[in-house]
Structures are given as C-alpha cells and as structure tokens.
Enzyme design. Structure first.
Site, short mmCIF file in Angstrom:
data_model
loop_
_atom_site.label_atom_id
_atom_site.label_comp_id
_atom_site.label_asym_id
_atom_site.label_seq_id
_atom_site.Cartn_x
_atom_site.Cartn_y
_atom_site.Cartn_z
N THR A 179 0.85 -1.19 0.00
CA THR A 179 0.00 0.00 0.00
C THR A 179 0.88 1.24 0.00
OG1 THR A 179 -1.72 -1.18 1.23
CG2 THR A 179 -1.83 1.24 1.22
N HIS A 206 -0.87 6.34 -14.33
CA HIS A 206 -1.59 5.20 -13.75
C HIS A 206 -3.07 5.25 -14.11
CE1 HIS A 206 2.00 4.81 -11.17
NE2 HIS A 206 1.62 3.56 -11.01
N LYS A 239 -6.47 4.74 -9.20
CA LYS A 239 -5.39 4.90 -8.23
C LYS A 239 -5.67 6.10 -7.33
CE LYS A 239 -0.36 5.01 -7.70
NZ LYS A 239 -0.43 3.94 -6.67
#
Length: 240
Positions: free
Chosen positions: A77, A136, A140
């Site tokens: 994470t 990304h 995200k």
C-alpha cells in the site's frame, strides 16, 4: 506451501491470489471492505503470512493487526508514508515482521538502481535537471505514486542540488517536479528525464499488467515466512 491471508481483495488481491495458487500456496483468509471485521487475531493465526494491498487510511491498522497476531506481513500500500516509518521501526524493534515495497516489480527495482547510478554520475557533472512523470489508471487513489516518490528520494540522495519533490502544478526551488497522470487502465508507467542545455537523458519503465507486481509480492511472502524484522526488495533481490 504457505497459508496466505489476503488483506485487500480488489484487482491486485485477485492477481496475487492467482499467482499464489500457481505457486502451490493456499489462500486461507480474504479480507475486503465487506468483511473487515474478520481481520482479527483468531483468523490471522490460521495463516503463515499476510499480503496487504489496501488504502492509505487503513494500511497502518491492518499491519498492526498482523503484528498483534504474530503474523509476518507483506505490504504494498502506498500513500501513507507519514505512518510507514512507525511500522518500519516497530518491525526493526522486534514488535512485528514487515516486508514493504512501494513497487514489487522486479523490473522497477532494477529501474531504481539505474536511476541511482545515473544520478550519482550527474551529481559530479552538474548541468542536468531531473523530472519525473508517472501514469496510472484512474482508480489509483494517491498521487504521486509511491514509486515516483521512491525515485525522487533516490535522486535526492545522490544529487546534492535537490532536497525533495513537488507535484505539478506546484513547484519549488531545489524540488524535483513530478507530473501525475491518471488515464484509462494503465497499470503503471514511470519516466525519468534528465535535461541539460545540450541534451536529454530519458529512462522509462512501463508495466504490461499487474502480474509483475503480484509475482513480486508472492516472492516476498515466500522470503518473509521464516524471517523476523523489516525487509525490502533490496533484501529479496540482493541488488546492492
């Protein structure tokens, strides 16, 4: 064969599960937002190791739950860096076992080393100004990516003219600019550019899918299962 607890069962969790099963492991616990109450010591103790990919707001408590249960945990994470150091120190002090990486891709970790090497050369030469672009998928949550921050920190460690990063459109003197782009289903692209008046040096890493990240996480779980303390991809890959 490992008994694995998956903490976070989104796209990344499903990819980790597929790789783990291919490698002969068993998934004994799957935790998602709909069954978060199942993340307890009794259930965690059924596993040999946990793999955690969740959100910045829950990562610290998820890892603490593993520490409390005496279960080593692999975490990928990102975006919770202000709390990460707390958990790293706990692991180093013997309060738990943690393997953390901002990116588990073997290729990305080689990419880190290439940037470190080039930055060490350019620091002696001067003239070149670094910048980072990361791309990304739109789901995200954090920006910039943890990988981009790791790259920026790597460059700062080598290039004395810089002491941190700024997220475009913000800018600041002695900060490396990072542009964060969110589009489509891009699993992860990172571009590092070193610009001078004479030329441009560009390094790029482009992930094809989440599979590379998932494989790295499972390899980390295999590595971690018999160890105690804090570890990173440098320990797994022995790139130093």
């Amino acid at each position: 064969m490992l008994r694995i607890a998956l903490i976070g069962y989104g796209k990344m969790g499903h990819e980790v599960e597929a790789i783990a099963l291919e490698r002969g492991h068993t998934i004994v616990l799957r935790i998602d937002k709909d069954n978060i109450n199942d993340l307890n010591t009794e259930n965690l103790k059924k596993s040999d190791v946990a793999i955690e990919f969740t959100s910045p707001s829950t990562a610290m408590q998820n890892i603490q739950a593993c520490f409390d249960a005496g279960i080593p945990v692999v975490s990928g994470t990102t975006g919770w860096n202000n709390q990460l150091e707390i958990m790293v120190n706990k692991a180093r002090n013997g309060e738990g076992t943690l393997f953390y990486a901002s990116n588990f891709s073997i290729g990305v970790n080689i990419f880190f080393k290439l940037n470190n090497y080039i930055a060490s050369i350019l620091d002696r030469i001067g003239m070149y100004q670094p910048s980072i672009t990361e791309i990304h998928h739109t789901q995200k949550l954090d920006a910039p990516s943890g990988t981009a921050i790791t790259i920026a920190n790597t460059l700062c460690n080598q290039m004395k003219a810089y002491e941190g990063w700024s997220l475009i459109p913000d800018s600041a003197e002695r900060k490396i600019p990072i542009e964060a782009i969110r589009e489509g289903q891009v699993p992860g692209t990172h571009i590092v550019t070193f610009t001078s008046e004479q030329d441009i040096i560009t390094l790029k890493h482009e992930a094809k899918s989440r599979r590379g990240f998932a494989l790295g996480a499972v390899l980390a779980a295999e590595f971690l299962s018999s160890r105690k303390g804090f570890y990173s991809m440098d320990d797994l890959l022995k790139l130093d």
